[in-house]
Design an enzyme around this catalytic site. Structure first.
Site, PDB file in Angstrom:
ATOM      1  N   ASP A  33       0.851  -1.194   0.000  1.00  0.00           N
ATOM      2  CA  ASP A  33       0.000   0.000   0.000  1.00  0.00           C
ATOM      3  C   ASP A  33       0.890   1.248   0.000  1.00  0.00           C
ATOM      4  O   ASP A  33       1.905   1.301   0.708  1.00  0.00           O
ATOM      5  CB  ASP A  33      -0.918  -0.008   1.234  1.00  0.00           C
ATOM      6  N   GLN A  96     -14.807   2.206   1.140  1.00  0.00           N
ATOM      7  CA  GLN A  96     -13.993   1.867  -0.029  1.00  0.00           C
ATOM      8  C   GLN A  96     -13.637   3.127  -0.799  1.00  0.00           C
ATOM      9  O   GLN A  96     -14.515   3.937  -1.102  1.00  0.00           O
ATOM     10  CB  GLN A  96     -14.757   0.884  -0.928  1.00  0.00           C
ATOM     11  N   HIS A 102     -10.201  -5.236  -3.434  1.00  0.00           N
ATOM     12  CA  HIS A 102      -8.886  -5.495  -2.838  1.00  0.00           C
ATOM     13  C   HIS A 102      -9.046  -5.888  -1.392  1.00  0.00           C
ATOM     14  O   HIS A 102      -9.975  -5.461  -0.715  1.00  0.00           O
ATOM     15  CB  HIS A 102      -7.971  -4.274  -2.962  1.00  0.00           C
ATOM     16  N   HIS A 104      -6.955  -5.739   2.165  1.00  0.00           N
ATOM     17  CA  HIS A 104      -5.796  -5.239   2.904  1.00  0.00           C
ATOM     18  C   HIS A 104      -5.297  -6.367   3.805  1.00  0.00           C
ATOM     19  O   HIS A 104      -6.113  -7.027   4.475  1.00  0.00           O
ATOM     20  CB  HIS A 104      -6.195  -4.086   3.829  1.00  0.00           C
TER      21      HIS A 104
HETATM   22  P1  5GP Z   1      -9.797   1.357   0.356  1.00  0.00           P
HETATM   23  O1  5GP Z   1     -10.123   2.522   1.249  1.00  0.00           O
HETATM   24  O2  5GP Z   1     -10.401   1.495  -1.018  1.00  0.00           O
HETATM   25  O3  5GP Z   1     -10.075   0.035   0.998  1.00  0.00           O
HETATM   26  O4  5GP Z   1      -8.211   1.382   0.213  1.00  0.00           O
HETATM   27  C1  5GP Z   1      -7.524   1.799  -0.917  1.00  0.00           C
HETATM   28  C2  5GP Z   1      -6.063   1.714  -0.579  1.00  0.00           C
HETATM   29  O5  5GP Z   1      -5.322   1.871  -1.772  1.00  0.00           O
HETATM   30  C3  5GP Z   1      -5.581   2.803   0.386  1.00  0.00           C
HETATM   31  O6  5GP Z   1      -5.021   2.202   1.552  1.00  0.00           O
HETATM   32  C4  5GP Z   1      -4.536   3.581  -0.425  1.00  0.00           C
HETATM   33  O7  5GP Z   1      -3.418   3.976   0.338  1.00  0.00           O
HETATM   34  C5  5GP Z   1      -4.139   2.589  -1.503  1.00  0.00           C
HETATM   35  N1  5GP Z   1      -3.750   3.194  -2.758  1.00  0.00           N
HETATM   36  C6  5GP Z   1      -4.430   4.154  -3.448  1.00  0.00           C
HETATM   37  N2  5GP Z   1      -3.775   4.467  -4.570  1.00  0.00           N
HETATM   38  C7  5GP Z   1      -2.656   3.689  -4.608  1.00  0.00           C
HETATM   39  C8  5GP Z   1      -1.579   3.567  -5.554  1.00  0.00           C
HETATM   40  O8  5GP Z   1      -1.525   4.223  -6.582  1.00  0.00           O
HETATM   41  N3  5GP Z   1      -0.620   2.656  -5.240  1.00  0.00           N
HETATM   42  C9  5GP Z   1      -0.654   1.900  -4.117  1.00  0.00           C
HETATM   43  N4  5GP Z   1       0.368   1.043  -3.914  1.00  0.00           N
HETATM   44  N5  5GP Z   1      -1.645   2.002  -3.208  1.00  0.00           N
HETATM   45  C10 5GP Z   1      -2.641   2.881  -3.457  1.00  0.00           C
END
Ligand code: 5GP
Ligand code: ZN
Length: 115
Positions: A33, A96, A102, A104
């Site tokens: 991440d 999200q 995805h 984590h």
């Molecule tokens: P969500 O809130 O959708 O469950 O989490 C999305 C995750 O994707 C976040 O923890 C954020 O830091 C990560 N993320 C967003 N954009 C990128 C990116 O371009 N590269 C990487 N490696 N992680 C990302």
């Protein structure tokens, strides 16, 4: 849609956006991440564009099973020995932010930034 040209994680799968890869096979990609909450914070994604867990179909059972079974193996390889958290945020109320399914996987010694 198997690939969404506007999706940031599809761009990572396609190599159009760089990522720190941890694991890759035909169906799955795992990378660190960009804003880790803890010493180890990786994201497991299907290469196929599935928007969220709300869109899972019976035919995705094997894919999701393989993703889940991969977590303990990768956590071990990344040096996580004292437990970990797995989180799948689904939809706006589920927190999200990236609309490509995805999981984590978060571990390492506490304190953590979040979670
Ligand atoms: P969500 O809130 O959708 O469950 O989490 C999305 C995750 O994707 C976040 O923890 C954020 O830091 C990560 N993320 C967003 N954009 C990128 C990116 O371009 N590269 C990487 N490696 N992680 C990302
Ligand atoms: Zn996508």
């Amino acid at each position: 849609m198997s690939h969404d040209p506007h999706c940031i994680f599809c761009k990572i799968v396609a190599g159009q956006i760089p990522s720190k890869k941890v694991y890759e096979d035909d169906e799955l990609l795992v990378f660190h991440d960009i804003h880790p909450w803890a010493p180890v914070h990786v994201l497991l994604i299907p290469k196929l564009h599935i928007t969220s867990m709300a869109d899972l179909q019976p035919e995705h059972a094997g894919l999701m099973g393989r993703m889940t079974v991969l977590v303990p193996r990768l956590m071990k390889e990344l040096g996580v020995t004292n437990g970990f958290r797995t989180i799948v945020n689904t939809g706006s109320d589920g927190g999200q932010e990236v609309f490509h399914l995805h999981m984590h996987a978060i571990g390492g010694p506490r304190p953590w930034l979040k979670g």
